[in-house]
Design an enzyme around this catalytic site. Structure first.
Site, PDB file in Angstrom:
ATOM      1  N   GLY A 182       1.552  14.588 -10.300  1.00  0.00           N
ATOM      2  CA  GLY A 182       0.159  14.710 -10.728  1.00  0.00           C
ATOM      3  C   GLY A 182      -0.074  14.834 -12.218  1.00  0.00           C
ATOM      4  CB  THR A 183       1.722  13.872 -15.365  1.00  0.00           C
ATOM      5  OG1 THR A 183       1.990  12.495 -15.133  1.00  0.00           O
ATOM      6  CG2 THR A 183       2.964  14.696 -15.086  1.00  0.00           C
ATOM      7  CG  ASN A 184      -1.352   9.324 -14.632  1.00  0.00           C
ATOM      8  OD1 ASN A 184      -1.794   8.896 -15.690  1.00  0.00           O
ATOM      9  ND2 ASN A 184      -0.151   8.996 -14.170  1.00  0.00           N
ATOM     10  CG  MET A 244       3.598   7.014  -4.768  1.00  0.00           C
ATOM     11  SD  MET A 244       3.560   5.790  -6.106  1.00  0.00           S
ATOM     12  CE  MET A 244       4.234   6.771  -7.455  1.00  0.00           C
ATOM     13  CB  ILE A 289      -0.593  -0.322   0.287  1.00  0.00           C
ATOM     14  CG1 ILE A 289       0.362  -0.490  -0.905  1.00  0.00           C
ATOM     15  CG2 ILE A 289      -1.569  -1.493   0.364  1.00  0.00           C
ATOM     16  CD1 ILE A 289       1.301  -1.679  -0.798  1.00  0.00           C
ATOM     17  CG  LEU A 290      -5.427   3.513   1.049  1.00  0.00           C
ATOM     18  CD1 LEU A 290      -6.541   4.243   0.304  1.00  0.00           C
ATOM     19  CD2 LEU A 290      -5.048   4.276   2.314  1.00  0.00           C
ATOM     20  CG  ASN A 349      -3.307   1.841  -9.031  1.00  0.00           C
ATOM     21  OD1 ASN A 349      -2.858   2.986  -8.907  1.00  0.00           O
ATOM     22  ND2 ASN A 349      -2.497   0.783  -9.107  1.00  0.00           N
ATOM     23  CG  HIS A 405       1.182  -0.915 -11.974  1.00  0.00           C
ATOM     24  ND1 HIS A 405       1.834  -0.578 -10.801  1.00  0.00           N
ATOM     25  CD2 HIS A 405       1.996  -1.766 -12.632  1.00  0.00           C
ATOM     26  CE1 HIS A 405       2.991  -1.217 -10.753  1.00  0.00           C
ATOM     27  NE2 HIS A 405       3.117  -1.942 -11.850  1.00  0.00           N
TER      28      HIS A 405
HETATM   29  C1  GAR Z   1       2.806   7.220 -12.752  1.00  0.00           C
HETATM   30  O1  GAR Z   1       3.684   6.627 -13.677  1.00  0.00           O
HETATM   31  C2  GAR Z   1       1.920   6.173 -12.114  1.00  0.00           C
HETATM   32  O2  GAR Z   1       1.518   5.166 -13.006  1.00  0.00           O
HETATM   33  C3  GAR Z   1       2.844   5.610 -11.077  1.00  0.00           C
HETATM   34  O3  GAR Z   1       3.546   6.715 -10.563  1.00  0.00           O
HETATM   35  C4  GAR Z   1       3.582   7.764 -11.549  1.00  0.00           C
HETATM   36  C5  GAR Z   1       2.926   8.982 -10.961  1.00  0.00           C
HETATM   37  O4  GAR Z   1       3.037  10.082 -11.799  1.00  0.00           O
HETATM   38  N1  GAR Z   1       2.109   4.914 -10.062  1.00  0.00           N
HETATM   39  C6  GAR Z   1       2.592   3.865  -9.418  1.00  0.00           C
HETATM   40  O5  GAR Z   1       3.701   3.422  -9.589  1.00  0.00           O
HETATM   41  C7  GAR Z   1       1.629   3.239  -8.416  1.00  0.00           C
HETATM   42  N2  GAR Z   1       2.036   1.903  -8.129  1.00  0.00           N
HETATM   43  P1  GAR Z   1       2.079  11.351 -11.680  1.00  0.00           P
HETATM   44  O6  GAR Z   1       2.091  11.825 -10.232  1.00  0.00           O
HETATM   45  O7  GAR Z   1       2.737  12.359 -12.581  1.00  0.00           O
HETATM   46  O8  GAR Z   1       0.708  10.979 -12.152  1.00  0.00           O
END
Ligand code: GAR
Length: 209
Positions: A13-15, A92, A94-95, A109, A111
């Site tokens: 969950g850093t994003n 992670m 796909i819906l 999203n 990516h």
């Molecule tokens: C992030 O790098 C995000 O872009 C990627 O997973 C990581 C999640 O980190 N997402 C994907 O690859 C989706 N296809 P987070 O949980 O720390 O935000």
């Protein structure tokens, strides 16, 4: 009017944290994070939400036999939460069309690569960076795009390039892309959406600042 932002997560969950921090700084415009939904129980993203007083739900993918039944449950939850914007932040799963058709151009999203490179089914998390290093590209980066039923195929909103270093590992590259790109362009795209600045025509987006 405030827009309800529902954030979908599956991991650290850093994003999500970048979005929470941006909201605290007043940088999400008319947007407010009203709910976080995780596809897995026990992930740290849920703690981040709770630490910031944000409502959470866990909708475990493994409790549904297939994508279709999971998507219906997700659609119902998003509707009951009155989501104006759905953000996939490290989500992670796909819906299917059930969700995409209910929220057309209302789901975004992030990516961790420059789409159309290193994207699509199987390209998620660290795998994306492993493939970029294997190929030897000199720049990678991040993309924020609208979600359609084509995996990583929806209209692109923002992209940011990040240099790759000879000594990079998938982990160091992931971290640099998060710090220099994802954590910046995701909150920025959310603000643009919530302030009504993004339009979509013929599969392309236009930003009207
Ligand atoms: C992030 O790098 C995000 O872009 C990627 O997973 C990581 C999640 O980190 N997402 C994907 O690859 C989706 N296809 P987070 O949980 O720390 O935000």
């Amino acid at each position: 009017m405030n827009k309800n932002i529902v954030v979908l997560v599956s991991g650290g969950g850093t994003n999500l944290q970048a979005l929470i921090d941006a909201e605290k700084r007043g940088e999400l415009g008319n947007g407010k994070i009203t709910c976080v939904i995780s596809s897995k129980d026990g992930v740290y993203a849920l703690e981040r939400a709770k630490n910031n007083g944000i409502k959470t739900h866990v909708l475990p993918r493994k409790e549904h036999a297939d994508i279709s039944s999971y998507s219906k449950a997700m659609r119902d939850l998003l509707l009951s939460e009155k989501a104006d914007l759905v953000v996939y932040a490290g989500f992670m799963t796909i819906l299917d069309d059930t969700v995409c058709n209910e929220f057309p151009n209302k789901m975004i999203n992030v990516h961790p690569a420059l789409i159309p490179s290193f994207c699509g089914k199987g390209y998620y998390g660290l795998h994306v960076h492993e493939e970029a290093l294997k190929k030897g590209v000199k720049v990678s980066g991040a993309t924020v795009h609208f979600v359609t039923s084509e995996c990583d195929g929806g209209p692109i909103i923002l992209q940011k390039a990040v240099p790759i270093k000879d000594e990079d590992t998938p982990e160091t590259l992931q971290r640099r892309i998060m710090e220099q790109a994802e954590w910046k362009i995701l909150p920025e795209a959310v603000r643009l959406f919530c302030d009504g600045k993004i339009s979509v025509k013929d599969g392309r987006t236009y930003i009207n600042e």
